[in-house]
Motif scaffolding. Structure first.
Motif, PDB file in Angstrom:
ATOM      1  N   UNK A  51      15.607  39.311  57.057  1.00  0.00           N
ATOM      2  CA  UNK A  51      16.901  39.748  57.556  1.00  0.00           C
ATOM      3  C   UNK A  51      17.762  38.648  58.146  1.00  0.00           C
ATOM      4  N   UNK A  52      17.346  37.393  58.010  1.00  0.00           N
ATOM      5  CA  UNK A  52      18.166  36.288  58.504  1.00  0.00           C
ATOM      6  C   UNK A  52      19.399  36.149  57.611  1.00  0.00           C
ATOM      7  N   UNK A  53      19.206  36.234  56.305  1.00  0.00           N
ATOM      8  CA  UNK A  53      20.317  36.301  55.358  1.00  0.00           C
ATOM      9  C   UNK A  53      20.503  37.773  55.038  1.00  0.00           C
ATOM     10  N   UNK A  54      21.623  38.339  55.478  1.00  0.00           N
ATOM     11  CA  UNK A  54      21.884  39.762  55.272  1.00  0.00           C
ATOM     12  C   UNK A  54      22.438  40.055  53.886  1.00  0.00           C
ATOM     13  N   UNK A  55      23.372  39.208  53.434  1.00  0.00           N
ATOM     14  CA  UNK A  55      23.997  39.444  52.131  1.00  0.00           C
ATOM     15  C   UNK A  55      24.787  38.216  51.721  1.00  0.00           C
ATOM     16  N   UNK A  56      25.291  38.264  50.512  1.00  0.00           N
ATOM     17  CA  UNK A  56      26.170  37.235  49.986  1.00  0.00           C
ATOM     18  C   UNK A  56      27.481  37.925  49.643  1.00  0.00           C
TER      19      UNK A  56
ATOM     20  N   UNK B 283      11.178  41.427  65.840  1.00  0.00           N
ATOM     21  CA  UNK B 283      11.147  40.147  66.521  1.00  0.00           C
ATOM     22  C   UNK B 283      11.973  39.134  65.739  1.00  0.00           C
ATOM     23  N   UNK B 284      12.330  38.066  66.437  1.00  0.00           N
ATOM     24  CA  UNK B 284      13.102  37.012  65.807  1.00  0.00           C
ATOM     25  C   UNK B 284      12.183  36.178  64.928  1.00  0.00           C
ATOM     26  N   UNK B 285      12.543  36.018  63.644  1.00  0.00           N
ATOM     27  CA  UNK B 285      11.694  35.215  62.766  1.00  0.00           C
ATOM     28  C   UNK B 285      11.724  33.747  63.168  1.00  0.00           C
ATOM     29  N   UNK B 286      10.658  33.040  62.862  1.00  0.00           N
ATOM     30  CA  UNK B 286      10.569  31.616  63.160  1.00  0.00           C
ATOM     31  C   UNK B 286      11.399  30.837  62.144  1.00  0.00           C
ATOM     32  N   UNK B 287      12.332  30.049  62.638  1.00  0.00           N
ATOM     33  CA  UNK B 287      13.228  29.260  61.793  1.00  0.00           C
ATOM     34  C   UNK B 287      13.012  27.792  62.131  1.00  0.00           C
ATOM     35  N   UNK B 288      12.645  26.995  61.140  1.00  0.00           N
ATOM     36  CA  UNK B 288      12.478  25.569  61.385  1.00  0.00           C
ATOM     37  C   UNK B 288      13.705  24.801  60.886  1.00  0.00           C
TER      38      UNK B 288
END
Length: 156
Positions: free
Chosen positions: A51-56, A3-8
């Motif tokens: 998983x919102x930030x995949x990598x740098x 599911x899509x995580x909650x982002x504020x």
């Protein structure tokens, strides 16, 4: 991730700041987004874990590397079975000149973005690499004149 995580809005400020500069220290990031360091660090970790930030990554300058030209290539395969998609896709991913590659719907099977050194570099890439990949039937190439926008993700 199911599911899509909650982002504020605070998460969005963090993501925008990291999108502009992924090397920000936690202290500077916290300062920019109006948090203290521990809550900021916890939010960044949660964004990574969800998983919102995949990598740098570092964005390299193609011209400084001696590969100033970008070519967009549309590719059609000679057949459409799992084996040929797997072999072609893996061989394509192994080519260092390939910056991006997409499997498509529509008239062409793949859209490929490559970095080369002029027309001579592109001809060498075609003859020695692309044309030797398994299953390639047809390709059509377009040299990029100028990049108008380059982003690695959408603005949150």
């Amino acid at each position: 991730m199911n599911s899509t995580p909650s982002i504020d809005e605070t998460d969005r400020r963090i993501l925008r700041a990291l999108r502009r500069d992924g090397r920000l220290s936690n202290t500077k990031l916290a300062e920019q987004v109006g948090l203290s360091t521990t809550p900021c660090w916890n939010r960044v970790r949660a964004l990574e874990e969800n998983g919102v930030i995949e990598s740098y990554t570092a964005v390299l300058n193609q011209q400084a590397l001696g590969l100033p030209d970008t070519v967009i290539i549309e590719v059609t395969l000679d057949r459409h079975d799992d084996e040929i998609f797997e072999k072609f896709g893996q061989a394509l991913a192994d080519l260092p000149e390939v910056i991006e590659a997409y499997l498509l719907t529509g008239e062409y099977d793949y859209l490929i973005k490559v970095a080369v050194a002029g027309t001579a570099g592109y001809e060498e890439f075609l003859r020695r690499k692309l044309y030797k990949l398994p299953g390639l039937r047809h390709s059509r190439s377009t040299f990029v004149l100028r990049c108008l926008k380059r982003a690695h993700s959408v603005e949150p």
